[in-house]
Structures are given as C-alpha cells and as structure tokens.
Design an enzyme around this catalytic site. Sequence first.
Site, PDB file in Angstrom:
ATOM      1  N   ASP A 334       0.862  -1.174   0.000  1.00  0.00           N
ATOM      2  CA  ASP A 334       0.000   0.000   0.000  1.00  0.00           C
ATOM      3  C   ASP A 334       0.904   1.231   0.000  1.00  0.00           C
ATOM      4  O   ASP A 334       2.011   1.189   0.546  1.00  0.00           O
ATOM      5  CB  ASP A 334      -0.873  -0.022   1.259  1.00  0.00           C
ATOM      6  CG  ASP A 334      -2.012   0.964   1.201  1.00  0.00           C
ATOM      7  OD1 ASP A 334      -2.470   1.271   0.099  1.00  0.00           O
ATOM      8  OD2 ASP A 334      -2.442   1.421   2.268  1.00  0.00           O
ATOM      9  N   ASP A 638      -3.884  -1.279   5.225  1.00  0.00           N
ATOM     10  CA  ASP A 638      -4.317  -0.749   6.510  1.00  0.00           C
ATOM     11  C   ASP A 638      -5.824  -0.547   6.606  1.00  0.00           C
ATOM     12  O   ASP A 638      -6.349  -0.337   7.688  1.00  0.00           O
ATOM     13  CB  ASP A 638      -3.621   0.581   6.809  1.00  0.00           C
ATOM     14  CG  ASP A 638      -3.847   1.619   5.709  1.00  0.00           C
ATOM     15  OD1 ASP A 638      -4.614   1.321   4.772  1.00  0.00           O
ATOM     16  OD2 ASP A 638      -3.252   2.705   5.784  1.00  0.00           O
ATOM     17  N   ASP A 642      -8.525  -3.365   2.135  1.00  0.00           N
ATOM     18  CA  ASP A 642      -7.374  -4.247   1.944  1.00  0.00           C
ATOM     19  C   ASP A 642      -7.617  -5.666   2.468  1.00  0.00           C
ATOM     20  O   ASP A 642      -6.834  -6.571   2.176  1.00  0.00           O
ATOM     21  CB  ASP A 642      -6.147  -3.672   2.662  1.00  0.00           C
ATOM     22  CG  ASP A 642      -5.726  -2.331   2.108  1.00  0.00           C
ATOM     23  OD1 ASP A 642      -5.667  -2.208   0.875  1.00  0.00           O
ATOM     24  OD2 ASP A 642      -5.476  -1.411   2.902  1.00  0.00           O
TER      25      ASP A 642
END
Length: 898
Positions: A334, A638, A642
């Site tokens: 990410d 996070d 996800d």
Amino acid sequence: MDEQQRTGKPWHGRPAEDAIEELQVDPERGLSAEEARTRRERFGPNTIERSEEEPWWRILLRQFLDPLIYILIAAGVVVLLFQEYIDAAVILAVVVLNGAVGFTQEYRAQKAIRALAEMSGPKAPLRRDGRDVEVGTDEVVPGDVVRLASGTRVPADVRLLRADELRIDEAALTGESEPVTKQVEPVEDEQAVPGDQLSMAFAGTNVTRGRGLGIVVATGEASQLGRIAEATAEVGQVRTPLQAKMDRFGRIIGAAILALAGLVGVVGFIRGMELFDIVQTAVAMAVGAVPEALPVVLTVALAVGVRRMAARNAIIRTLPSVETLGSTTIIGSDKTGTLTSQKMTVRSIHAGGRRYDVSGTGYEVEGTIEYDDDGRVDPGEDVALRTTLLAGLLASEAAAISGEDDEPAGEPTELAVLVSAAKAGLELEPTRASHQQLDIIPFESERQYMATLNHSDDGPTIFVKGAPEPVLERCDRRLQSDGKQIELDREAELQVAHELADEGYRVLAMAFRRTDAERFEGEGDVGSDLVFAGFQGMEDPLRPAAAEAVQATQRAGIRVLMFTGDHAVTARAIGRQLGLSGGDDEVREGRELETLSDDELDDVVRHVNVYARVAPEHKLRLVERLKARGEIVAVTGDGVNDAPALQAAHLGVAMGEAGTDVAREAADMVLTDDDFASITAAVEEGRLVFDNIRKVIYFLLSTGLAEVLTILVSLFLGLPLPFIAVQVLWINLVTNGLQDMALAFEKGEPRLLEVPPRDPDEGVLDRDLVIRLGWVALFIAGVTLAVFLWLLEQDMPIDETRTLLMTVMVMFQLFHVFNSRSFRRSVFQVPLRDNPFLVVTVIGALLAHVAVLYVPFLQTIFETTPLDLGQWALAIVVGASVLPVVELAKARQRRQEG
C-alpha cells in the site's frame, strides 16, 4: 439485497430523483415507523452476517490430520510397546503443542468478519415520520433518509440528495489519502471505482466537514463494506509455503518408513528369521527414521523468529508466517502510510517568478525555505513569498498543527500550508489574531476555492486559496518579490502549475485583493481582479527509509508492487521516487484491469509495478493472478478495502498504527511502525528462520538415515541388530533432543539479503543438500558398520558391542551438529560464542550418555555396559572423522561459487 439491481445501472450514475421515486420515500418526512419495520423484515438487519462457526471439536480434530502428526503418533505407539512412558509423554506433548497452535490459527477468518461487523456506528441519524431521530445502525433500511454532519459515521450506502461542502474520509474503504468532496450530480462513468463515486456515501466512512442528506440504497451485505466482508470470507484460509512444504515432506517420510518396514519384513521372511526378530528389526529401523523432534524444533525456530521480528517492529500473528516472508518473491505494498508518511507536506513554492524548496517532513515545523541553494529565505524581504504563505494560513479552517500540547486538527492539505507558513516564522495564533477574520466563503467542490475576509494594517483584505484554474481565472495581476504588481500571464502560470502536478504535487494557488467591504455578500464578492501571489505544491512524502528499503528488497530479488487509491499522476511520481516505474506503460488504473482477461492481466503484472485507483476487487484479483503464476505473495494494507487481499495473500501485512481492526485481523503480520523498512528487516529474519529449519532437517535426516542404513545393511548381511529399538530411541533423544533445537538459534549466513528468493517449487531441501545429506549418511553408516564388523571379529559380547556402536553413533552426531551450523562456511569459521546454547546442549548430551553407560538402573533399561578409556578414544576419533569429510564438501562448494 441491493435495490439498484432493478435497472442494472448503479446508483452513483443515476439522478438523485431516481432514488426518491424507486425507493418510494418523501425526503422531507422519511419513512414511517411501520414502513421501516416492513422493510427490515424484507431486507434484514443492517449488519454483516457472520459465517456459521465450526464446532470446536471439529477444528481440534482437524489439527491431527497431518502426515507428521501420524508419524509422531506412530512413534509414540512404538515407544509404548517398549514401555518407555517418559518418552511417550514427550511425544504426546509434541502432538498436543502442534494441535494447540493450529487450533488457535483457525479463528483468523472468523475474527476478520467479526471486526467488519463492528465497523458500523452504534446510532444512525435518520428522518422518520417527519422527525429527526437516532436509531440503532442495525435498524437502518433501504429508503431511510440519513442526515450527515461533521463527525458522523455513515451507517449504510447512501445516494446523496444534498451535499453542502460535504467531505468524507474514505481512506479505510478506498485507500484515498485525502477526504473526498461529495456532490449530488450523477457520475457519468458507470464503472467508476468507489473512490470516484462522488454522489455516494459508503457505510463505515466518516464525515470530516459539511453537511448532507441522502437516501439509503444498500444495507448489510449489499453495501460496499458487506461485499468486502463477503470477499474476505470467500478467500478462506491460505496455506503458507512452509505448511505446504512440510505436508509434502511428511508424506514422503511416512511413505519411506512404510516402504522400509515392508522391505525389512520381506528380507526377514526370505532369510527365515523369527517373527519377533523381524518385528524388532522393523521397529528399530522405524524409530531411527522418524524425526520425532522435528515439529517441536519447527515451533521453536518459528518462535525464535517471532521474537527477533518483534524486536524489528514486526509482530507475527501465526507461526508459519515467520518463514513465508523469507520465501516471498513479490511484495504488494500500500502507498499511503507504508511507503509514504500519510502527512501532506509542502515541498515547493512558486512566488514572484521564483521557485523555493521547502525542507522538513510531516507536521513538524522544523525545516527551511530555500532559493537556489542560497540558504534560508527571509519572508520579510520577499513580499510575494510572504503573501503566498499568509494567504495559505488565513484562508484555512485547520485549527492547529502539532506542538507540545496540540494534536493536528484539520485536513491534511490545510495542515500542510500552516506548517509551511510556520517554517517561515508565521505562527498560527499570533498571525490570525493580528488578521482578524471578518467573513468566510467555505470551500465547495463547485467553486474549487475558499476565501476569507481579514482585517489587516492596509484595511480589509480578501485571501483566496484553491485549485489553480479557478483562482487564476479571477486574477489579472501578479505580485513580484519586491511588492510591485505586474500584468498576469495566465498561460505561463498555468504551465508552472501543470509542471508541479506532473512532479506528483497537489497544487494550490494563493491570491488576494484589498477591499473596503466588511463582509461577503456572495460568492462573486471575491471579484475578478485578484492579485496572484503564488503556488504551493505539496505531497505525501516518502518515509525517510522507504526508498532505501525498497532498493534493498529489490536487491534481494523480491519485486515490489505499489497499490494505491490515489490518482495515476501521484502514483507515477511516487513510483519514480521509489524506482518502481519507468516508461510509457508504468502505471495502470484499476478500471483498466476490469476489461482484461486473465491472460492479458498476467501479461500486465509481468512488467507493471504501480497500480492507481485500485478498488478491493482489483487488488484481490492482482493477488490471485500473481499466485496463479507461482509467485509467493506478501501484501500490505491498513484499510477495510485491503482485507480480502490480505487474506488471500500468502502473507498479509497490516499496519499497527494507522491500520483498521479489520486489516489487522485479516493479516498474518502487523507492523508496529507502519514502515516498509520493517518489512525488509522481516524478510531477512524470515530467510534466517528457513535457513535454520533447513539446518535442523538436514541434521535430523542425515543422522536418521545413517541409523536406518546401518540397521538395513546389517539385516542384509545376516548380522545381529547393531542397536535395539530402545537404544535407537536413546541415540535420537540424546543427540536430537536439544542440539537440533539449538540450531534454531543460529545467527545465519552473511548477506542473506543479497541472494534471490528460493524457487517456490523447491522443496524443504534443495538438490545439493539432498546429495550432501545422502553421502554424509552413507559415510556415517559405512564407518559404523566397519567398526561393527571389526568388533564381531574380536568376539566382543553383543551387549558391549552395541554399547560401543551406540557411543560411536552418538559421537558422530555430536560432531556433525557443528557441521550443520553452516552449509558453506567452515566449522572453524563459525564462532562458538554465536550460539552458546549449542555448546551447552552438547556438553549436557555427553554427560547424559555417560550416565546411561555407568548408572546401574539406566544400564538395565538400555542394556548397556561400561566402556574403558580405549573404547572412548575409539568412539571419539571415529565420530570426529565426519568433520574433515564435510569440510571438503564445503570447500568444493565455495570454489564453485567463486
């Protein structure tokens, strides 16, 4: 059920009136209480259904359906046949320990769904029966009219009817680092990802500014949040590479033991042996072959890895995951918060025809504003620069930046301009006190700017901050550094803004004008004769160690991909800074992936490393395609969005500081500092863990195979058994009980991060190690048999012969454990001080073996006799002969490697 399925067209692409008509609700009155009850019965509660939990006993039973466990149970039965209850208890403890670890792991997926179910707020502000009420979130139904205000958590998916300066933080759902400005107008792109569906508000997101009104169009599992929960549940539990390898390894060992036992029976029958002798031989051989200590050592090695990783900011939630990162071939990271700091920072200022560079990161005011490397600039000497900073500070609704007592309060972009002003000495409170705000025009997406009217020494002054195009359209002059105003070249200034945007900066324009008014009469009061002051270009900067960590990971042969909900321009700029992108086809957006077949997507993932505007389904599909291509995939994340990808990856890595509970529950590892650099450190620790596991397996199998070969060849030659079963158990206990465990504490080979990842198809042991293991076993067995034959020629009593052979085998294994500390370095190059536990266990094993030879009741149990000094010397010299033999092999390997 999602009501939008009636027409097949998504709500975000339809006029707001469609929601009113189709869901049959009056926005002014809302649903009646009776209609709400009817719809709740029809659509169900606004909750995410938890999957049916499996009975505990079934989960526990499944932990014992494993090849290695079968072998352990078989070993326990063998030990019980010889009435060795202590050894049987140890083996039983191993079985129970492995079962407990596996039993604990089974709850991960259910916890992830449970965390998703708790994402909804406890109360929802609705309009029912013409009154404003608050009801439990689970009671919200399609057609409910929802009131949104700053601080509200959106209770369900809502089609907006009104949006007054409404901004919603959707980072947990979409990965978008900035709050999103909402609108009522339909979004034309029907395939828009959730982050681009500006006419919608989604369950679980938070309103940061403004007010809004909307109609609920999807609840529970039909909402975006519910779909993510469903995708997470469908992924299920993904077995780690180590688990798959050990399953295969256990099956091979089990099959080999059965085959050898059958061979013993056939040969014994052909040779006319008594049934008892055949069974005794087969049992002794099987006990020698079973690596009963292996599961315990695996657990210890992984636990040691957990401790080491925790010291480097990586918390492991499941033991097998320790090794997975060491075998990873691709890390999908990410962007926001992992590679970047998640704190917008002004990096460049254009004012008075000059470009200034701004140092410092985040919301700390330490930093400088410099021009042409001439050092820090005095804003008092540069009127255009000072005015640009002053406009950013005053035309802002941010309340505070970080200090001793204050936490940042405001949106990231506004905090960034406050910090840049502070770096020039413009403190927030004194500056605002000396420039009292008289009126304000808040930011709206339609306007793309905000304005304040402030008192100043020169009289009332309008300060404007916003997107470059709408601000420049209202300007006709430009401020110079000396304070003079010249005619504005709008095209030239727009070109500067575009150049900043191409560098990945978010660009804000600042302008001002003097006025006599004491308040705004309307939007037009800002006028069309503003004076352009300058631009501020900001970014979410890389973490200090991110670029170096990515490069270190790439040097280790691991490919790094970046997934982000941000726009392609931002993603491209960050990708270039990290060394991830280059060329024309360097970034792909999520919507582009939707039209690709699996084969076409496979071609994309082979060469594209940066993916922008990625929705949960895009990220999940990318992970699945990478896995299908044989990659070992680790994914960081996070947010709620996800969770499916974290669950699907071989290793899910969640953020500990900024991460959501959903992400942490779906992950295998949690980074306490949210820093990609910690992943690189964990890769090194993961490789070390697998290397140590290999050392243990190499040691156990080479010595176990030596025992098996000694027994088998003795059978073929018609010799007596060299060891009885209880003696084989003792050899394994005294040499494998703690020494193999001590190997789990080795510090590892140098330069672990400078070698490529292992081939995903490679077994626990590679070809070279299997070959070395084989001839080491042949050497030990051959020398032991030679000593056996020589002792038989001396007419030594069989009990004394077996005692000496048992001691020879013990010495072989005690010396060989030092060989096993490194596969390529000489035994004399690996300091003993690096693993004092191993030294202690070897000394302890020697003392225990002496006790078995000289303590009367132990002599009875193991059928041993005392040895004299000459026999001890023979055993030590023979056992030490394994050192030079393995040293030759290591020297040859080093020469081949250059």
